[in-house]
Design an enzyme around this catalytic site. Structure first.
Site, PDB file in Angstrom:
ATOM      1  CD  GLU A   1      -2.863   1.361   0.518  1.00 33.44           C
ATOM      2  OE1 GLU A   1      -2.538   1.501  -0.675  1.00 33.44           O
ATOM      3  OE2 GLU A   1      -4.032   1.471   0.918  1.00 33.44           O
TER       4      GLU A   1
ATOM      5  CG  PHE B   1      -3.632  15.265   0.768  1.00 30.79           C
ATOM      6  CD1 PHE B   1      -4.433  14.139   0.871  1.00 30.79           C
ATOM      7  CD2 PHE B   1      -3.232  15.683  -0.488  1.00 30.79           C
ATOM      8  CE1 PHE B   1      -4.835  13.440  -0.251  1.00 30.79           C
ATOM      9  CE2 PHE B   1      -3.638  14.993  -1.631  1.00 30.79           C
ATOM     10  CZ  PHE B   1      -4.431  13.873  -1.502  1.00 30.79           C
TER      11      PHE B   1
HETATM   12  P1  5GP Z   1      -7.471   5.051   4.598  1.00 32.15           P
HETATM   13  O1  5GP Z   1      -8.531   4.039   4.270  1.00 32.15           O
HETATM   14  O2  5GP Z   1      -6.316   4.466   5.372  1.00 32.15           O
HETATM   15  O3  5GP Z   1      -8.057   6.257   5.304  1.00 32.15           O
HETATM   16  O4  5GP Z   1      -6.942   5.652   3.253  1.00 32.15           O
HETATM   17  C1  5GP Z   1      -6.050   4.979   2.482  1.00 32.15           C
HETATM   18  C2  5GP Z   1      -6.014   5.496   1.070  1.00 32.15           C
HETATM   19  O5  5GP Z   1      -6.351   6.886   1.009  1.00 32.15           O
HETATM   20  C3  5GP Z   1      -4.609   5.389   0.535  1.00 32.15           C
HETATM   21  O6  5GP Z   1      -4.428   4.190  -0.133  1.00 32.15           O
HETATM   22  C4  5GP Z   1      -4.515   6.570  -0.399  1.00 32.15           C
HETATM   23  O7  5GP Z   1      -4.974   6.205  -1.673  1.00 32.15           O
HETATM   24  C5  5GP Z   1      -5.452   7.585   0.184  1.00 32.15           C
HETATM   25  N1  5GP Z   1      -4.711   8.546   1.004  1.00 32.15           N
HETATM   26  C6  5GP Z   1      -4.640   8.619   2.352  1.00 32.15           C
HETATM   27  N2  5GP Z   1      -3.857   9.640   2.750  1.00 32.15           N
HETATM   28  C7  5GP Z   1      -3.423  10.231   1.625  1.00 32.15           C
HETATM   29  C8  5GP Z   1      -2.540  11.352   1.368  1.00 32.15           C
HETATM   30  O8  5GP Z   1      -2.000  12.025   2.254  1.00 32.15           O
HETATM   31  N3  5GP Z   1      -2.321  11.627   0.059  1.00 32.15           N
HETATM   32  C9  5GP Z   1      -2.876  10.930  -0.975  1.00 32.15           C
HETATM   33  N4  5GP Z   1      -2.579  11.315  -2.201  1.00 32.15           N
HETATM   34  N5  5GP Z   1      -3.700   9.882  -0.774  1.00 32.15           N
HETATM   35  C10 5GP Z   1      -3.957   9.538   0.508  1.00 32.15           C
END
Ligand code: 5GP
Length: 180
Positions: A103, A156
């Site tokens: 991931e 982000f």
């Molecule tokens: P979660 O389910 O853990 O909240 O989110 C995971 C997914 O969200 C990651 O695989 C990614 O695609 C997206 N994501 C989470 N944080 C970021 C970030 O800081 N930047 C970007 N570009 N995508 C993020």
């Protein structure tokens, strides 16, 4: 150090250089090589964001590995939507396999939690998670993230495969949303 970049309406400032990322990836590969010596793990790469990281990581893995892909999305703009849409199944029988999910970033951990549970329910022997980036302050999961490249603040980021509304994946370094 690189200059800041503008993607759509937002400005992103340099955060991790290409050489930092290379070191992080090399350390992760060494740990996986040691923990999975003599085994043949099935690497499940989570698309789209992990494609660049996975490509660099997998080249450094010794011995036999199999590679498959899973496409999910839970983000719109710079915030998680909370719901996880699985858009492409793994397409490989995971029964009895030792899985490593690759991931780009674990944020709230919902995406990973859901994928991990799905693999277990499908009969995987073991399911580990390898993530380039981990946001401990945002994490809500009740499971272990086995291989973490780097813990980062809850801000982000884009670049090295990660996008902001489709842009920024081609950047070879990592950028953080400008707090200003
Ligand atoms: P979660 O389910 O853990 O909240 O989110 C995971 C997914 O969200 C990651 O695989 C990614 O695609 C997206 N994501 C989470 N944080 C970021 C970030 O800081 N930047 C970007 N570009 N995508 C993020």
């Amino acid at each position: 150090m690189a200059e800041s970049v503008k993607l759509h309406e937002l400005e992103f400032v340099p955060y991790l250089e290409k050489s930092d990322l290379e070191q992080i990836v090399a350390k992760l590969a060494a740990r996986i090589n040691s923990d999975y010596r003599g085994k043949c793990p099935l690497l499940v790469v989570v698309l789209n964001g992990a494609f660049m990281f996975a490509s660099d990581l997998i080249k450094q893995l010794n011995g036999d590995v199999e590679v498959s892909f899973l496409r999910v999305s839970s983000y719109r703009g710079t915030a998680s939507t909370g719901e996880v849409k699985e858009m492409m199944p793994v397409g490989v029988d995971v029964r009895g396999r030792e899985i490593i999910i690759i991931e780009d970033i674990v944020d709230t951990g919902r995406t990973m939690g859901r994928i991990k549970q799905k693999m277990k329910d499908s009969g995987a022997l073991s399911v580990s998670i390898c993530t380039l980036l981990f946001k401990p302050d945002a994490f809500e999961g009740d499971y272990m993230v086995d291989f973490i490249g780097k813990e980062i603040p809850d801000r982000f980021v884009v670049g090295y495969g990660l996008d902001y509304d489709g842009l920024g994946r081609n950047l070879p370094a990592l950028y953080q949303l400008n707090p200003k």
